[in-house]
Scaffold this active site. Sequence first.
Site, PDB file in Angstrom:
ATOM      1  N   GLY A  49      24.363 -11.129  -2.182  1.00 23.18           N
ATOM      2  CA  GLY A  49      25.572 -11.647  -1.707  1.00 23.18           C
ATOM      3  C   GLY A  49      25.246 -12.971  -1.421  1.00 23.18           C
ATOM      4  O   GLY A  49      24.515 -13.516  -0.624  1.00 23.18           O
ATOM      5  N   LEU A  74      29.619 -16.193   3.113  1.00 23.52           N
ATOM      6  CA  LEU A  74      29.336 -16.776   4.436  1.00 23.52           C
ATOM      7  C   LEU A  74      28.049 -15.642   4.860  1.00 23.52           C
ATOM      8  O   LEU A  74      27.266 -16.295   5.457  1.00 23.52           O
ATOM      9  CB  LEU A  74      30.160 -16.659   5.438  1.00 23.52           C
ATOM     10  N   ALA A  75      28.156 -14.340   4.931  1.00 23.98           N
ATOM     11  CA  ALA A  75      27.193 -13.545   5.448  1.00 23.98           C
ATOM     12  C   ALA A  75      25.817 -13.875   4.739  1.00 23.98           C
ATOM     13  O   ALA A  75      24.806 -13.801   5.281  1.00 23.98           O
ATOM     14  CB  ALA A  75      27.741 -12.218   5.559  1.00 23.98           C
ATOM     15  N   HIS A  96      47.546  -7.621   6.086  1.00 24.24           N
ATOM     16  CA  HIS A  96      48.193  -9.176   6.537  1.00 24.24           C
ATOM     17  C   HIS A  96      49.519  -9.511   6.496  1.00 24.24           C
ATOM     18  O   HIS A  96      50.234  -9.156   5.621  1.00 24.24           O
ATOM     19  CB  HIS A  96      47.202 -10.178   5.874  1.00 24.24           C
ATOM     20  N   ARG A 104      47.720  -8.659  13.685  1.00 25.37           N
ATOM     21  CA  ARG A 104      48.375  -8.686  12.482  1.00 25.37           C
ATOM     22  C   ARG A 104      48.870  -7.441  12.145  1.00 25.37           C
ATOM     23  O   ARG A 104      49.691  -6.987  11.693  1.00 25.37           O
ATOM     24  CB  ARG A 104      47.089  -8.820  11.254  1.00 25.37           C
ATOM     25  N   HIS A 125      44.445  -6.994   2.910  1.00 24.46           N
ATOM     26  CA  HIS A 125      43.684  -8.311   3.174  1.00 24.46           C
ATOM     27  C   HIS A 125      42.295  -7.942   3.585  1.00 24.46           C
ATOM     28  O   HIS A 125      41.603  -8.992   3.082  1.00 24.46           O
ATOM     29  CB  HIS A 125      44.407  -9.085   4.306  1.00 24.46           C
ATOM     30  N   GLU A 170      31.444  -8.530   5.940  1.00 25.95           N
ATOM     31  CA  GLU A 170      32.515  -7.637   5.812  1.00 25.95           C
ATOM     32  C   GLU A 170      32.032  -6.118   5.290  1.00 25.95           C
ATOM     33  O   GLU A 170      32.802  -5.190   5.440  1.00 25.95           O
ATOM     34  CB  GLU A 170      33.580  -8.243   5.016  1.00 25.95           C
TER      35      GLU A 170
HETATM   36  C1  LIG Z   1      42.611 -15.328   1.277  1.00 23.32           C
HETATM   37  C2  LIG Z   1      41.606 -14.962   2.447  1.00 23.32           C
HETATM   38  C3  LIG Z   1      41.677 -15.876   3.509  1.00 23.32           C
HETATM   39  C4  LIG Z   1      40.751 -15.425   4.567  1.00 23.32           C
HETATM   40  N1  LIG Z   1      41.011 -16.365   5.775  1.00 23.32           N
HETATM   41  C5  LIG Z   1      40.194 -16.241   6.709  1.00 23.32           C
HETATM   42  C6  LIG Z   1      40.093 -17.138   7.854  1.00 23.32           C
HETATM   43  O1  LIG Z   1      40.626 -18.159   7.876  1.00 23.32           O
HETATM   44  N2  LIG Z   1      39.224 -16.853   8.911  1.00 23.32           N
HETATM   45  C7  LIG Z   1      38.516 -15.588   8.941  1.00 23.32           C
HETATM   46  O2  LIG Z   1      37.658 -15.386   9.762  1.00 23.32           O
HETATM   47  N3  LIG Z   1      38.455 -14.817   7.644  1.00 23.32           N
HETATM   48  C8  LIG Z   1      39.300 -15.163   6.842  1.00 23.32           C
HETATM   49  N4  LIG Z   1      39.288 -14.039   5.883  1.00 23.32           N
HETATM   50  C9  LIG Z   1      38.178 -13.104   5.508  1.00 23.32           C
HETATM   51  C10 LIG Z   1      36.909 -13.670   5.306  1.00 23.32           C
HETATM   52  O3  LIG Z   1      37.073 -14.475   4.257  1.00 23.32           O
HETATM   53  C11 LIG Z   1      36.091 -12.643   4.442  1.00 23.32           C
HETATM   54  O4  LIG Z   1      35.966 -11.375   5.385  1.00 23.32           O
HETATM   55  C12 LIG Z   1      34.379 -13.184   4.583  1.00 23.32           C
HETATM   56  O5  LIG Z   1      34.538 -14.231   3.903  1.00 23.32           O
HETATM   57  C13 LIG Z   1      33.669 -12.209   3.842  1.00 23.32           C
HETATM   58  O6  LIG Z   1      32.366 -12.967   3.691  1.00 23.32           O
HETATM   59  P1  LIG Z   1      31.283 -11.931   3.043  1.00 23.32           P
HETATM   60  O7  LIG Z   1      29.865 -13.013   3.319  1.00 23.32           O
HETATM   61  O8  LIG Z   1      31.050 -10.775   3.994  1.00 23.32           O
HETATM   62  O9  LIG Z   1      31.596 -11.574   1.653  1.00 23.32           O
HETATM   63  P2  LIG Z   1      31.880 -12.452   0.392  1.00 23.32           P
HETATM   64  O10 LIG Z   1      32.301 -13.934   0.845  1.00 23.32           O
HETATM   65  O11 LIG Z   1      32.886 -11.491  -0.363  1.00 23.32           O
HETATM   66  O12 LIG Z   1      30.818 -12.408  -0.459  1.00 23.32           O
HETATM   67  C14 LIG Z   1      30.185 -11.189  -1.238  1.00 23.32           C
HETATM   68  C15 LIG Z   1      28.962 -11.874  -1.928  1.00 23.32           C
HETATM   69  O13 LIG Z   1      28.467 -10.745  -2.615  1.00 23.32           O
HETATM   70  C16 LIG Z   1      28.247 -10.716  -3.883  1.00 23.32           C
HETATM   71  N5  LIG Z   1      28.390  -9.276  -4.311  1.00 23.32           N
HETATM   72  C17 LIG Z   1      29.279  -8.434  -4.148  1.00 23.32           C
HETATM   73  N6  LIG Z   1      28.705  -7.324  -4.711  1.00 23.32           N
HETATM   74  C18 LIG Z   1      27.728  -7.674  -5.621  1.00 23.32           C
HETATM   75  C19 LIG Z   1      26.857  -6.728  -6.354  1.00 23.32           C
HETATM   76  N7  LIG Z   1      27.177  -5.411  -6.652  1.00 23.32           N
HETATM   77  N8  LIG Z   1      26.079  -7.476  -7.032  1.00 23.32           N
HETATM   78  C20 LIG Z   1      25.760  -8.796  -6.791  1.00 23.32           C
HETATM   79  N9  LIG Z   1      26.438  -9.366  -5.837  1.00 23.32           N
HETATM   80  C21 LIG Z   1      27.232  -9.030  -5.295  1.00 23.32           C
HETATM   81  C22 LIG Z   1      29.302 -11.560  -4.419  1.00 23.32           C
HETATM   82  O14 LIG Z   1      28.805 -12.133  -5.414  1.00 23.32           O
HETATM   83  C23 LIG Z   1      29.461 -12.470  -3.263  1.00 23.32           C
HETATM   84  O15 LIG Z   1      28.423 -13.600  -3.421  1.00 23.32           O
HETATM   85  C24 LIG Z   1      40.135 -14.202   4.370  1.00 23.32           C
HETATM   86  C25 LIG Z   1      40.157 -13.760   3.369  1.00 23.32           C
HETATM   87  C26 LIG Z   1      41.059 -13.649   2.330  1.00 23.32           C
HETATM   88  C27 LIG Z   1      40.974 -12.758   1.517  1.00 23.32           C
END
Ligand SMILES: Cc1cc2nc3c(=O)[nH]c(=O)nc-3n(C[C@H](O)[C@H](O)[C@H](O)COP(=O)(O)OP(=O)(O)OC[C@H]3O[C@@H](n4cnc5c(N)ncnc54)[C@H](O)[C@@H]3O)c2cc1C
Length: 637
Positions: free
Chosen positions: A40, A43-44, A266, A330, A401, A425
Amino acid sequence: MELDSKCPTGPIETRWDRHRFYLKLVNPANKRKHTIIVVGTGLAGGAAAASLAELGYNVKCFCFQDSPRRAHSIAAQGGINAAKNYHNDGDSVYRLFYDTVKGGDFRSRESNVYRLAQISLNIIDQCVAQGVPFAREYSGYLDNRSFGGAQVSRTFYARGQTGQQLLLGAYQALERQIGLGQVEMFPRTEMLDLIVVDGRARGIVTRNLITGKIESHLAETVVLGTGGYGNVYYLSTNAKGCNATAIWRAYKRGALFGNPCFTQIHPTCIPVSGEYQSKLTLMSESLRNDGRVWVPLAKGDVRPAAKIPENERDYFLERRYPSFGNLVPRDVASRNAKNVCDEGRGVGESGLAVYLDFRDAIQRLGAPVIKERYGNLFDMYERITGEDPYQVPMRIFPAIHYTMGGLWVDYNLMSTIPGLYVIGEANFSDHGANRLGASALMQGLADGYFVLPNTINDYIASAKLEKIDDSHPAVKETEAQVAGITRGLLEIKGTRSVDSFHRDLGKLMWEYCGMSRTAEGLQHALSKIPEMREQFWHDVKVLGAGEELNQSLEKAGRVADFFELAELMCLDALARNESCGGHFREEYQTAEGEAARDDDHYSYVAAWEFRGVGIPPTLHKEPLTFEYVHPAQRSYK
Ligand SMILES: Cc1cc2nc3c(=O)[nH]c(=O)nc-3n(C[C@H](O)[C@H](O)[C@H](O)COP(=O)(O)OP(=O)(O)OC[C@H]3O[C@@H](n4cnc5c(N)ncnc54)[C@H](O)[C@@H]3O)c2cc1C
């Protein structure tokens, strides 16, 4: 199984510091002897991979997109919370902690949430140092706006593109480490299974999405930052590629799944427009700072918004919740929108929408100010609907959402499989039964930049791991199983597309495990899902071959997992005989229609253990205790 959350005790303000002090360290010269897999680059994951490499570990990082910076996080619009109190409006770490525990309807751990609120301060400093262009006000301070569930302004933002700007920061930090050779990056590579040796996570099996090659990667620890599973509903605000495969396959290898039924709807999304629509678009919560939500007072009033006089409008959120008004959390805003539509007062052709109106804000502040604050969101709305929101109110409706559920992790972010960490997430998270707006980015970056880089050392320093290579039987066996699933999907050669199955599953989930749920409806869904899954495995048509770029095959694997996960979500929703946050069981509501919790029986994290497909999973419970924010009926009135 005894679930040990490893939460520290003592005064809450000192828990994280004291906990960190007692965690083992790895000396800088030894760090380079260890390899960590990070799946992944959102952001995380992006923050974690960059930070772990910066510390000196060797990192192998994976994503399925063509570039790490295309992770779904890039779509985040509205902002990120932090208790900086720049506005001097009464904010504090304690208040952010309080709002988050209350907002999550008392279904999260106090220790985790307090740590999150503390770290929120560091995140903003880190991102500013990276050059993230947060909006500033005239004094030069970073500007803030308000999000739901809070009466202070603590949301930092970069227009409606906060996720993009934050991700560019994390991506640059990651690219720097790729350039230094400290991170080996594997784009277009999908993790399809977890390798477990002697009960510990030791690697992953992947499929190269360009060549189809199935390979193994080994390490001392594996970190999953693979995002949420909202796409189980087919229509959601998530990017189309978001899926549950990584966490689901880890679940099947022994990681417990926490609170799977906790999903977030949402309130402000562009309504569904037709049968063949493939995704939904969010209109950021930040719009509720200035937009007013309303419907006509009378049922079936089809006059255009401008023709409905003020005294014939119902600003239902302002009326029912005068203290928080349009900025209720929400879950509350979504349920109220559904209720007025159920009463026959919804607007638009389908009657499944409410107005989000900027008329008053434009009169008060002028269109240029509104444009500066939300211009890109207004443009997006106009491009999709053909209507100009400067002239007519937006029409919005709730949509799936975010998922508060995910793999269960302890305070160190480690799952029940030693050596497997889960961040962002993808874990069951700090948000309880309802996440407050702008808190997902905060949690993902807290996990990636600050928590994991402290906690992972402890495991690496203490685990005694044997050296293994590709010839290890567990590696061979896992590879063979992955190849078997891929071959199996290609050999079905049925008649229906993957999407058609996915759409049917999504409709069923939305209807029976969506915004409101009943025991009867959940039982119906639980009887249908196995039938649908059976049909999928007999009749799905997967085009192309395994040894090439094959998006039909990619989707099929993900939808196969959604069919299994959907069943777990319904089981979890059925087992929780109460309403809390986004989990609204119609049988359990107050006289005023609010969620009615049952703290005596359900104040726990539900953690499910896999037993086999079609075999009921085992429920384990992690009791929740509240020493600081005492559970009460949430009130936003
Ligand atoms: C439209 C929208 C707007 C939002 N706005 C906000 C906001 O303003 N403020 C806020 O706090 N939150 C917001 N959120 C929520 C927030 O964006 C997400 O919860 C957060 O970005 C998730 O980040 P993450 O790093 O956990 O996962 P993600 O950003 O989903 O990254 C997942 C990563 O894992 C990789 N991956 C997944 N499965 C596999 C696999 N099997 N093999 C290899 N790679 C894999 C993907 O390629 C990707 O790189 C919003 C969400 C949406 C949908």
